[in-house]
Design an enzyme around this catalytic site. Structure first.
Site, PDB file in Angstrom:
ATOM      1  N   GLN A 174     -13.703  14.686 -23.713  1.00 23.56           N
ATOM      2  CA  GLN A 174     -14.786  14.851 -22.826  1.00 23.56           C
ATOM      3  C   GLN A 174     -14.104  15.179 -21.384  1.00 23.56           C
ATOM      4  OE1 GLN A 174     -17.886  11.396 -21.976  1.00 23.56           O
ATOM      5  NE2 GLN A 174     -16.244  10.537 -20.731  1.00 23.56           N
ATOM      6  N   HIS A 191     -12.347   0.425 -18.630  1.00 21.74           N
ATOM      7  CA  HIS A 191     -12.841   0.696 -17.196  1.00 21.74           C
ATOM      8  C   HIS A 191     -12.510   0.146 -15.964  1.00 21.74           C
ATOM      9  CE1 HIS A 191     -16.189   0.415 -20.829  1.00 21.74           C
ATOM     10  NE2 HIS A 191     -16.798   1.507 -20.346  1.00 21.74           N
ATOM     11  N   GLY A 235     -21.357   1.040 -19.082  1.00 18.78           N
ATOM     12  CA  GLY A 235     -21.439  -0.305 -19.174  1.00 18.78           C
ATOM     13  C   GLY A 235     -20.699  -1.197 -20.247  1.00 18.78           C
ATOM     14  N   TYR A 236     -21.027  -2.472 -20.456  1.00 19.11           N
ATOM     15  CA  TYR A 236     -20.280  -3.492 -21.220  1.00 19.11           C
ATOM     16  C   TYR A 236     -18.699  -3.157 -21.185  1.00 19.11           C
ATOM     17  CZ  TYR A 236     -20.541  -6.860 -24.821  1.00 19.11           C
ATOM     18  OH  TYR A 236     -20.495  -8.015 -25.480  1.00 19.11           O
ATOM     19  N   SER A 240     -12.696  -0.331 -26.403  1.00 19.48           N
ATOM     20  CA  SER A 240     -13.843   0.477 -26.635  1.00 19.48           C
ATOM     21  C   SER A 240     -15.071  -0.459 -26.395  1.00 19.48           C
ATOM     22  CB  SER A 240     -13.780   1.323 -27.686  1.00 19.48           C
ATOM     23  OG  SER A 240     -15.233   1.523 -28.252  1.00 19.48           O
TER      24      SER A 240
HETATM   25  P1  AMP Z   1     -17.992   4.581 -21.457  1.00 14.79           P
HETATM   26  O1  AMP Z   1     -18.514   3.402 -20.789  1.00 14.79           O
HETATM   27  O2  AMP Z   1     -17.716   4.436 -22.846  1.00 14.79           O
HETATM   28  O3  AMP Z   1     -18.761   5.889 -21.310  1.00 14.79           O
HETATM   29  O4  AMP Z   1     -16.516   4.936 -20.845  1.00 14.79           O
HETATM   30  C1  AMP Z   1     -16.666   5.014 -19.242  1.00 14.79           C
HETATM   31  C2  AMP Z   1     -15.314   5.485 -18.955  1.00 14.79           C
HETATM   32  O5  AMP Z   1     -14.063   5.007 -19.401  1.00 14.79           O
HETATM   33  C3  AMP Z   1     -14.912   7.082 -19.912  1.00 14.79           C
HETATM   34  O6  AMP Z   1     -14.336   7.960 -18.792  1.00 14.79           O
HETATM   35  C4  AMP Z   1     -14.065   6.611 -20.656  1.00 14.79           C
HETATM   36  O7  AMP Z   1     -12.834   7.581 -21.267  1.00 14.79           O
HETATM   37  C5  AMP Z   1     -13.026   5.479 -20.227  1.00 14.79           C
HETATM   38  N1  AMP Z   1     -12.923   4.477 -21.081  1.00 14.79           N
HETATM   39  C6  AMP Z   1     -13.223   4.005 -22.087  1.00 14.79           C
HETATM   40  N2  AMP Z   1     -12.288   3.251 -22.972  1.00 14.79           N
HETATM   41  C7  AMP Z   1     -11.081   3.195 -22.221  1.00 14.79           C
HETATM   42  C8  AMP Z   1      -9.870   2.871 -22.520  1.00 14.79           C
HETATM   43  N3  AMP Z   1      -9.622   2.235 -23.418  1.00 14.79           N
HETATM   44  N4  AMP Z   1      -8.804   3.198 -21.633  1.00 14.79           N
HETATM   45  C9  AMP Z   1      -9.000   3.883 -20.510  1.00 14.79           C
HETATM   46  N5  AMP Z   1     -10.242   4.575 -20.304  1.00 14.79           N
HETATM   47  C10 AMP Z   1     -11.514   4.214 -21.190  1.00 14.79           C
END
Ligand code: AMP
Length: 288
Positions: free
Chosen positions: A161, A45, A39-40, A193
Site C-alpha cells: 500500500q 495507528h 479506525g479501531y 492490526s
Molecule cells: P488501517 O486502519 O488498517 O487502514 O491502517 C491505517 C494506517 O496505519 C495504515 O497506513 C497502516 O499501514 C498503519 N498501520 C496499521 N498497523 C500498523 C502497525 N502495526 N504499525 C505501524 N503502522 C500500522
C-alpha cells in the site's frame, strides 16, 4: 480536538486551522499532516499520529472503513468499529481534527470515478485481493483532495500500500510528502492490526508464525544467504511447521517495484500473507 463528518464542515474547519483566526484570510499558515485510518485504533495507528504531531503544525486523522477496498467475500460487515474508543485514544495526542466521513458521502448514488495504479498493484496483495488497491487509491486520492495535506502518514505494515501510494502521489503530482512509519509489534512479535481481535487462544499464539518466519529468513540473510528462492523456502518451512497456519503467499521482492527477485542484493522486501483460522494476516521485513 474537533470532530467533523461532512465535507463542508471539514472544509470550514480546515480553513479555520490554516488561517489561525477562522476567517480564512491567510491561506496555509502552518503545515497539515494527514493520518488516514479505518479506525479501531491501536499503537500502530497512534505511532503515525505521534509522528505527524512531531512534524506538522496541524494534525488531521481520518477514520473511514472504506467499503470499496473490501472484496465481496471479505470482512467489511464484521470489520471492528468503535468510534468512542477511538476518540478516547486520540484525545491525549493533541490532534486538531478528526474526520469521520460516511460511505454515502464518499460514494454517493451514481458514483463512477476511480483511480488505478498499474504495475505495482499487480503482485502480492493485488493478486490475492482483486480490486483492493483500486479502492485504496481512490479513497486516498479523495482524502488528499479534500484535506490537501502537506504530509500524509502510512505504516510499513502495509508495505505494498505504501509503495502504491508513493507511486500514485508521484504520478498525479500531489504536492504531498508520503511518510512511511515502522511496524509496531506486540511483545511477542505479532504486528499490531485491528484484525488481531479476531484471534483467540491458540490462534493468537499461532499468529506469531509470521514474525518467526520473517526472523528466520532475516537470520539466513544476515548469515550471507542471498538466493531469493532459499529465503522464500525458509519462510515457507516455518509457516508449514505451524498447524493452525495456512500460507497464502511468501515473497522476496524488490522494495520499490515489488517484482520477485532471484538474488536479494539491493533493498529487499520479505513479505507474506497467512491465514490463521479465518483471519488473514500480513507482515513484512525490509532487508538491505
Ligand atoms: P488501517 O486502519 O488498517 O487502514 O491502517 C491505517 C494506517 O496505519 C495504515 O497506513 C497502516 O499501514 C498503519 N498501520 C496499521 N498497523 C500498523 C502497525 N502495526 N504499525 C505501524 N503502522 C500500522
Amino acid at each position: 480536538m474537533h470532530t467533523v463528518i461532512s465535507l463542508p464542515d471539514l472544509r470550514s474547519s480546515l480553513r479555520s486551522l490554516r488561517s489561525g483566526s477562522g476567517d480564512g484570510a491567510l491561506r496555509h499558515s502552518g503545515t497539515v499532516g494527514l493520518v488516514p485510518t479505518m479506525g479501531y485504533l491501536h499503537d500502530g495507528h497512534l505511532s503515525l499520529i505521534r509522528r505527524a504531531r512531531d512534524e506538522c503544525d496541524h494534525v488531521l486523522v481520518s477514520i473511514f472503513v472504506n467499503p470499496t477496498q473490501f472484496g465481496p467475500t471479505e470482512d467489511l460487515s464484521r470489520y471492528p468499529r468503535d468510534l468512542e474508543r477511538d476518540l478516547r485514544l486520540i484525545e491525549p495526542l493533541e490532534v486538531d481534527l478528526v474526520w469521520t466521513p460516511t460511505a454515502e458521502s464518499m460514494y454517493p448514488q451514481g458514483y463512477q470515478t476511480w483511480v488505478e495504479v498499474e504495475a505495482v498493484t499487480r503482485p502480492l496483495e493485488g493478486a490475492m485481493r482483486p480490486g483492493h488497491f483500486r479502492g485504496v487509491t481512490t479513497v486516498v486520492a479523495k482524502l488528499f483532495n479534500a484535506v490537501q495535506p502537506d504530509k500524509a502518514y502510512f505504516g510499513q505494515k502495509d508495505a505494498q500500500q505504501a509503495a502504491v501510494i508513493r507511486q500514485m502521489t508521484r504520478d498525479l503530482s500531489y504536492p504531498i510528502e508520503i511518510v512511511v512509519c515502522p511496524i509496531v509489534r506486540e511483545p511477542d512479535g505479532l504486528a499490531m492490526s485491528s484484525r488481531n481481535v479476531y484471534l483467540h487462544g491458540e490462534q493468537r499464539k499461532a499468529a506469531t508464525v509470521l514474525y518467526r518466519a520473517l526472523s528466520r529468513a532475516k537470520e539466513a540473510y544476515e548469515n550471507g544467504e542471498r538466493e531469493a528462492e532459499t529465503l522464500r523456502q525458509v519462510m515457507k518451512d516455518v509457516i508449514a511447521s505451524e498447524p493452525l497456519a495456512q500460507m497464502q503467499y511468501v515473497s522476496c521482492a524488490d522494495y520499490d517495484t515489488l517484482e520477485e527477485l532471484e538474488t536479494a542484493t539491493g533493498r529487499t522486501l520479505l513479505s507474506m500473507a497467512v491465514f490463521v483460522g479465518k483471519t488473514r494476516l500480513i507482515d513484512n521485513f525490509v532487508l538491505g
